[in-house]
Design a protein around this motif. Sequence first.
Motif, PDB file in Angstrom:
ATOM      1  N   ALA A 172       0.831  -1.207   0.000  1.00 34.03           N
ATOM      2  CA  ALA A 172       0.000   0.000   0.000  1.00 34.03           C
ATOM      3  C   ALA A 172       0.867   1.258   0.000  1.00 34.03           C
ATOM      4  CB  ALA A 172      -0.950   0.008   1.186  1.00 34.03           C
ATOM      5  N   GLY A 173       1.978   1.200  -0.735  1.00 33.22           N
ATOM      6  CA  GLY A 173       2.842   2.361  -0.862  1.00 33.22           C
ATOM      7  C   GLY A 173       3.850   2.526   0.248  1.00 33.22           C
ATOM      8  N   ARG A 174       3.878   1.616   1.238  1.00 30.48           N
ATOM      9  CA  ARG A 174       4.832   1.710   2.339  1.00 30.48           C
ATOM     10  C   ARG A 174       5.944   0.690   2.134  1.00 30.48           C
ATOM     11  NH1 ARG A 174      -0.193   2.763   4.572  1.00 30.48           N
ATOM     12  NH2 ARG A 174      -0.294   4.751   5.706  1.00 30.48           N
ATOM     13  N   TRP A 175       7.178   1.165   2.184  1.00 34.51           N
ATOM     14  CA  TRP A 175       8.337   0.336   1.859  1.00 34.51           C
ATOM     15  C   TRP A 175       8.900  -0.353   3.104  1.00 34.51           C
ATOM     16  CZ3 TRP A 175      10.693  -2.346  -1.537  1.00 34.51           C
ATOM     17  CH2 TRP A 175      12.052  -2.631  -1.453  1.00 34.51           C
ATOM     18  N   HIS A 176       9.194  -1.646   2.961  1.00 36.65           N
ATOM     19  CA  HIS A 176       9.812  -2.440   4.016  1.00 36.65           C
ATOM     20  C   HIS A 176      11.026  -3.120   3.385  1.00 36.65           C
ATOM     21  CE1 HIS A 176       5.985  -2.062   6.294  1.00 36.65           C
ATOM     22  NE2 HIS A 176       5.471  -2.157   5.087  1.00 36.65           N
ATOM     23  N   ASP A 177      12.225  -2.665   3.755  1.00 33.56           N
ATOM     24  CA  ASP A 177      13.415  -3.232   3.137  1.00 33.56           C
ATOM     25  C   ASP A 177      13.740  -4.588   3.754  1.00 33.56           C
ATOM     26  OD1 ASP A 177      14.674  -2.745   5.551  1.00 33.56           O
ATOM     27  OD2 ASP A 177      15.903  -1.096   4.801  1.00 33.56           O
ATOM     28  N   GLU A 178      14.828  -5.183   3.275  1.00 29.15           N
ATOM     29  CA  GLU A 178      15.165  -6.533   3.709  1.00 29.15           C
ATOM     30  C   GLU A 178      15.459  -6.594   5.206  1.00 29.15           C
ATOM     31  OE1 GLU A 178      17.748 -10.209   1.825  1.00 29.15           O
ATOM     32  OE2 GLU A 178      18.423  -8.144   1.517  1.00 29.15           O
ATOM     33  N   ALA A 179      16.098  -5.553   5.716  1.00 27.43           N
ATOM     34  CA  ALA A 179      16.378  -5.531   7.151  1.00 27.43           C
ATOM     35  C   ALA A 179      15.085  -5.470   7.953  1.00 27.43           C
ATOM     36  CB  ALA A 179      17.274  -4.333   7.488  1.00 27.43           C
ATOM     37  N   ALA A 180      14.124  -4.688   7.487  1.00 26.68           N
ATOM     38  CA  ALA A 180      12.845  -4.583   8.190  1.00 26.68           C
ATOM     39  C   ALA A 180      12.088  -5.905   8.145  1.00 26.68           C
ATOM     40  CB  ALA A 180      12.002  -3.467   7.577  1.00 26.68           C
ATOM     41  N   LEU A 181      12.146  -6.594   7.015  1.00 25.02           N
ATOM     42  CA  LEU A 181      11.462  -7.884   6.914  1.00 25.02           C
ATOM     43  C   LEU A 181      12.102  -8.914   7.839  1.00 25.02           C
ATOM     44  CD1 LEU A 181      10.957  -8.068   3.038  1.00 25.02           C
ATOM     45  CD2 LEU A 181       9.344  -7.256   4.764  1.00 25.02           C
ATOM     46  N   SER A 182      13.440  -8.914   7.911  1.00 20.87           N
ATOM     47  CA  SER A 182      14.119  -9.816   8.842  1.00 20.87           C
ATOM     48  C   SER A 182      13.737  -9.505  10.285  1.00 20.87           C
ATOM     49  CB  SER A 182      15.635  -9.699   8.667  1.00 20.87           C
ATOM     50  OG  SER A 182      16.044 -10.202   7.423  1.00 20.87           O
ATOM     51  N   ALA A 183      13.605  -8.212  10.590  1.00 18.36           N
ATOM     52  CA  ALA A 183      13.233  -7.819  11.948  1.00 18.36           C
ATOM     53  C   ALA A 183      11.833  -8.306  12.292  1.00 18.36           C
ATOM     54  CB  ALA A 183      13.331  -6.303  12.097  1.00 18.36           C
ATOM     55  N   LEU A 184      10.936  -8.283  11.319  1.00 14.65           N
ATOM     56  CA  LEU A 184       9.591  -8.798  11.566  1.00 14.65           C
ATOM     57  C   LEU A 184       9.638 -10.255  12.006  1.00 14.65           C
ATOM     58  CD1 LEU A 184       7.608  -7.351   8.506  1.00 14.65           C
ATOM     59  CD2 LEU A 184       7.364  -6.672  10.889  1.00 14.65           C
ATOM     60  N   LEU A 185      10.405 -11.066  11.267  1.00 15.78           N
ATOM     61  CA  LEU A 185      10.494 -12.489  11.601  1.00 15.78           C
ATOM     62  C   LEU A 185      11.189 -12.698  12.944  1.00 15.78           C
ATOM     63  CD1 LEU A 185      11.431 -13.978   8.101  1.00 15.78           C
ATOM     64  CD2 LEU A 185       9.193 -13.976   9.224  1.00 15.78           C
ATOM     65  N   THR A 186      12.242 -11.935  13.193  1.00 16.16           N
ATOM     66  CA  THR A 186      12.955 -12.064  14.466  1.00 16.16           C
ATOM     67  C   THR A 186      12.045 -11.737  15.634  1.00 16.16           C
ATOM     68  OG1 THR A 186      15.063 -11.528  13.413  1.00 16.16           O
ATOM     69  CG2 THR A 186      14.928 -11.251  15.809  1.00 16.16           C
ATOM     70  N   ASP A 187      11.283 -10.663  15.501  1.00 14.49           N
ATOM     71  CA  ASP A 187      10.388 -10.261  16.591  1.00 14.49           C
ATOM     72  C   ASP A 187       9.318 -11.319  16.863  1.00 14.49           C
ATOM     73  OD1 ASP A 187      11.764  -7.946  16.956  1.00 14.49           O
ATOM     74  OD2 ASP A 187      10.272  -6.641  16.034  1.00 14.49           O
ATOM     75  N   VAL A 188       8.766 -11.898  15.791  1.00 15.11           N
ATOM     76  CA  VAL A 188       7.728 -12.912  15.986  1.00 15.11           C
ATOM     77  C   VAL A 188       8.325 -14.155  16.652  1.00 15.11           C
ATOM     78  CG1 VAL A 188       6.169 -14.503  14.804  1.00 15.11           C
ATOM     79  CG2 VAL A 188       6.277 -12.102  14.090  1.00 15.11           C
ATOM     80  N   ALA A 189       9.486 -14.593  16.159  1.00 12.55           N
ATOM     81  CA  ALA A 189      10.123 -15.767  16.764  1.00 12.55           C
ATOM     82  C   ALA A 189      10.444 -15.523  18.237  1.00 12.55           C
ATOM     83  CB  ALA A 189      11.388 -16.121  15.989  1.00 12.55           C
ATOM     84  N   ASP A 190      10.942 -14.328  18.551  1.00 14.43           N
ATOM     85  CA  ASP A 190      11.265 -14.010  19.954  1.00 14.43           C
ATOM     86  C   ASP A 190       9.998 -13.960  20.807  1.00 14.43           C
ATOM     87  OD1 ASP A 190      13.928 -13.883  19.345  1.00 14.43           O
ATOM     88  OD2 ASP A 190      14.027 -11.682  19.289  1.00 14.43           O
ATOM     89  N   THR A 191       8.935 -13.377  20.259  1.00 15.47           N
ATOM     90  CA  THR A 191       7.681 -13.309  21.010  1.00 15.47           C
ATOM     91  C   THR A 191       7.168 -14.708  21.343  1.00 15.47           C
ATOM     92  OG1 THR A 191       7.060 -11.198  20.004  1.00 15.47           O
ATOM     93  CG2 THR A 191       5.282 -12.524  20.910  1.00 15.47           C
ATOM     94  N   TYR A 192       7.198 -15.595  20.359  1.00 17.21           N
ATOM     95  CA  TYR A 192       6.692 -16.939  20.570  1.00 17.21           C
ATOM     96  C   TYR A 192       7.621 -17.762  21.478  1.00 17.21           C
ATOM     97  CZ  TYR A 192       3.127 -16.285  16.943  1.00 17.21           C
ATOM     98  OH  TYR A 192       2.051 -15.854  16.216  1.00 17.21           O
TER      99      TYR A 192
END
Length: 463
Positions: free
Chosen positions: A440-460
Amino acid sequence: MMSFPANRRGFLIGSTAALCLPMGLPAGLRAQTSPAPVTAFVDVNVVPMDRERVQRGMTVLVRDGLIMSIAPAASAAPLPEGALRIEGHGALWLSPGLADMHNHCDSRQDMAVLLAQGVTTMLNMGEARNSFVGRLRLAIERGEVTGPRAFAALAVDGSPDYGHLVLRSEDDVRAAVRLAVTNRYDFLKVYNNLAPEVFAALVREGRAAGLPVVGHGVTKVGLAKQIESGQVLIAHAEEFFYTYFPPAREDDPNGAPPESAIADAVALLRRHGTTVVADLVTYRKLAEQWGRPEVVTGYLKQPEAGFVAPTQRALWPLSGYARRKGDLMRRYAFLETFVHAMQRAGVPLISGTDVSDIPGLVPGYALHENLRWLTQAGLSRFEALSTATRQAGEFIAKTKPGLAPFGTVTAGARADLLLTAANPLDDLRTLGAPRGVLAAGRWHDEAALSALLTDVADTYRHG
């Protein structure tokens, strides 16, 4: 230990635009809420998916969440001041974001994992939490939370057997439709046990309210009559086993229907323009674990299982599928043949996964697996990718008119885009390791995408 893509942020981006993040959310779950006025992908190779072609060395400009222009990089006009510039150096590929058009994802963590895997559109097919339907979806639309745009279906049935909203009269239908409209549902999903008169009322009242009917085969109605009555989407290709194709013999309960039955089903679908969710991955997972508890144990050991909520993972070994008898692989092989026949005949197919109801299915990852099984069934890479891009966009355009088109990289389309290291028409696996996602016009670079996965794994892991 889980591994994530290396950080190539410096290779991809040059910009003076600031990324402003809302307070109060974990870093990986934050979204770029103040996108640059213009985002420019410079010298990228475009896979537009409007037809099978590529456009090399292009500059793609995005403004206000829509693609405004696509032109050769060598002749492109100077970028507007403040534009976010994303360099492709002639080596990176830009294709549409992916669509999972049948899942049951409804948490912030699910949304983060989906987006990190390049999923920018989804259809929740029922039993989503009210907080998701009424609040989280809106937060994503506003840019306050990272995730794909989400459509939602209200699941209804004629009995409480499967935990859905029970409708037993036309009065119930009218009340349910009013509630669905008020709560911003997009579709009505029918389940197995509806009475014929209730199904008919759902189609009639849903059509009047702008809520098309999607879903399962209804046992007392049958898919033939459902399609003829106006059901616009069949939620699983396998539904034809239960209320259309000849039933299996008593002495061979897991046997496949005769292939000669396929032609009539395909003709029916073509005649009415009905869309089918070609979710081979769903039935494939069922067939793999049918009567094999050790297979479910193997699913739990896969790294991506760490992106499934612990409460959901805990249910995987308790699933009844692994305790069944027999073998479903003949039926799965039939489904491959059926899906290929539908594709050849021009039946509109879209990808879905049924995540996370089936053990072994992981948000985002299951969609990439589905694309792989579609190619194994005989679809070309372009045809398989179309089910998760262009054809998903065409289904929404047909059923929810008035929205910006999506599913192609073309001028005027919604700016849901996936940047990858290789041409997905050469290797679909590249889509599972995106260099960046524009949602939707908002950019998420590779570092941001990796951070998403890291945060979810850490949360779980620690939550």
